[in-house]
Design a protein around this motif. Structure first.
Motif, short mmCIF file in Angstrom:
data_model
loop_
_atom_site.label_atom_id
_atom_site.label_comp_id
_atom_site.label_asym_id
_atom_site.label_seq_id
_atom_site.Cartn_x
_atom_site.Cartn_y
_atom_site.Cartn_z
N ALA A 47 0.81 -1.21 0.00
CA ALA A 47 0.00 0.00 0.00
C ALA A 47 0.85 1.26 0.00
CB ALA A 47 -0.92 0.00 1.22
N PHE A 48 2.08 1.15 0.47
CA PHE A 48 2.95 2.31 0.57
C PHE A 48 4.38 1.82 0.72
CE2 PHE A 48 1.45 1.17 4.79
CZ PHE A 48 2.63 1.06 5.51
N THR A 49 5.33 2.75 0.61
CA THR A 49 6.75 2.45 0.77
C THR A 49 7.40 3.54 1.61
OG1 THR A 49 6.78 1.49 -1.45
CG2 THR A 49 8.92 1.96 -0.43
N ILE A 50 8.28 3.15 2.50
CA ILE A 50 9.06 4.11 3.26
C ILE A 50 10.53 3.91 2.90
CG2 ILE A 50 9.51 5.13 5.51
CD1 ILE A 50 7.12 3.45 6.56
N LEU A 51 11.11 4.88 2.24
CA LEU A 51 12.50 4.78 1.77
C LEU A 51 13.46 5.40 2.77
CD1 LEU A 51 12.11 5.87 -1.97
CD2 LEU A 51 12.24 3.53 -1.08
N LYS A 52 14.60 4.77 2.94
CA LYS A 52 15.66 5.42 3.70
C LYS A 52 16.27 6.50 2.82
CE LYS A 52 19.86 4.69 6.37
NZ LYS A 52 20.83 3.71 6.91
N LEU A 53 16.34 7.72 3.35
CA LEU A 53 16.89 8.84 2.59
C LEU A 53 18.28 9.22 3.08
CD1 LEU A 53 16.93 11.16 0.61
CD2 LEU A 53 15.29 12.38 2.07
N THR A 54 18.42 9.43 4.39
CA THR A 54 19.68 9.95 4.91
C THR A 54 20.08 9.26 6.20
OG1 THR A 54 18.45 11.73 5.98
CG2 THR A 54 19.50 12.24 3.86
N PRO A 77 2.07 5.87 -3.19
CA PRO A 77 2.31 6.53 -1.91
C PRO A 77 3.67 6.13 -1.33
CG PRO A 77 0.14 5.50 -1.95
CD PRO A 77 0.88 4.99 -3.13
N TRP A 78 4.44 7.11 -0.90
CA TRP A 78 5.75 6.81 -0.34
C TRP A 78 6.21 7.95 0.57
CZ3 TRP A 78 10.34 9.60 -1.66
CH2 TRP A 78 10.16 10.57 -2.65
N GLY A 79 7.14 7.62 1.43
CA GLY A 79 7.73 8.61 2.33
C GLY A 79 9.19 8.26 2.56
N ALA A 80 9.82 8.96 3.49
CA ALA A 80 11.25 8.74 3.70
C ALA A 80 11.60 8.93 5.17
CB ALA A 80 12.07 9.69 2.84
N TYR A 81 12.72 8.30 5.56
CA TYR A 81 13.17 8.43 6.94
C TYR A 81 14.66 8.72 7.02
CZ TYR A 81 15.09 3.61 6.89
OH TYR A 81 15.81 2.48 6.61
N HIS A 82 15.06 9.22 8.18
CA HIS A 82 16.45 9.51 8.49
C HIS A 82 16.90 8.61 9.62
CE1 HIS A 82 20.09 11.91 9.34
NE2 HIS A 82 19.78 11.72 10.63
N PHE A 83 18.07 7.99 9.46
CA PHE A 83 18.64 7.15 10.51
C PHE A 83 19.48 8.02 11.43
CE2 PHE A 83 21.39 4.05 12.50
CZ PHE A 83 20.61 2.92 12.62
N PHE A 84 18.99 8.19 12.66
CA PHE A 84 19.61 9.11 13.62
C PHE A 84 20.86 8.51 14.25
CE2 PHE A 84 19.92 10.96 17.93
CZ PHE A 84 19.99 12.31 17.59
#
Length: 211
Positions: A47-54, A77-84
């Protein structure tokens, strides 16, 4: 109830599929560790994808551009995340993530991934995580999504007055229902497994459920 609109509000920059097309409520988070080989087969199963961006203050996922282009081409539908990274400047991390997000059109919600300590004392991590989230909210205009597990969060961050301000993306595998980290009362996304085989992706990957 418009699932496309709801997922967009919670996560994605763009979601143009109709409610009928978005009958699924699960999707993976994908990074350079995964290989998408058949985009159509993949999209028919998610249904959606969450991509690693940074990650950190200067690293960008090497597959982000290719994968985000695929998703954009199919209006998925997609979004992105940051690895802290707790050892690095939290403001610089938030600004790096936001800058790279803006370069690809920006997101309704930005997401921060909190799961490592890198040898940094818990009190320092607690302060830096809060600073990162506050700076990212100032830049984007909305509270970010916050990815974490109850085990890591409870032992490092603990019970805070500010956690519930953010949208929880909880990681708790192989259980019927997730345990919420301290300070949260609900979740938006639940990563319930790290061993799911999505069609069109070579490797097993994480599966996330939209609430």
């Amino acid at each position: 109830y418009n699932r496309s609109s709801s997922i967009s509000t919670a996560l994605t920059r763009k979601a143009t599929k109709s409610t009928a097309e978005l009958t699924l409520t699960t999707g993976p988070d994908v990074s350079h560790w995964e290989t998408i080989t058949d985009i159509l087969a993949y999209l028919n199963s998610s249904a959606f994808t969450i991509l690693k961006l940074t990650e950190g203050t200067s690293w960008k996922d090497v597959k982000f551009d290719a994968y985000s282009a695929m998703l954009k081409a199919h209006n998925a539908p997609w979004g992105a995340y940051h690895f802290f990274r707790p050892a690095l400047d939290p403001i610089a991390q938030a600004e790096w993530f936001y800058q790279k997000g803006q370069e690809c059109g920006g997101f309704v919600r930005y997401a921060g991934d909190f799961e490592v300590s890198d040898g940094v004392p818990a009190a320092t991590i607690r302060a830096r995580a809060k600073t990162f989230l506050e700076r990212l909210e100032t830049l984007s205009g909305r509270p970010p999504l916050l990815y974490t597990s109850p085990g890591w969060w409870n032992s490092i961050i603990g019970n805070t007055t500010w956690a519930s301000h953010y949208l929880l993306w909880v990681a708790h595998w192989y259980v019927a229902n997730p345990t919420l980290p301290l300070g949260f009362s609900s979740w938006v996304l639940w990563q319930d497994s790290d061993r799911i085989k999505f069609p069109g992706i070579t490797e097993n990957t994480d599966r996330d459920r939209y609430n």
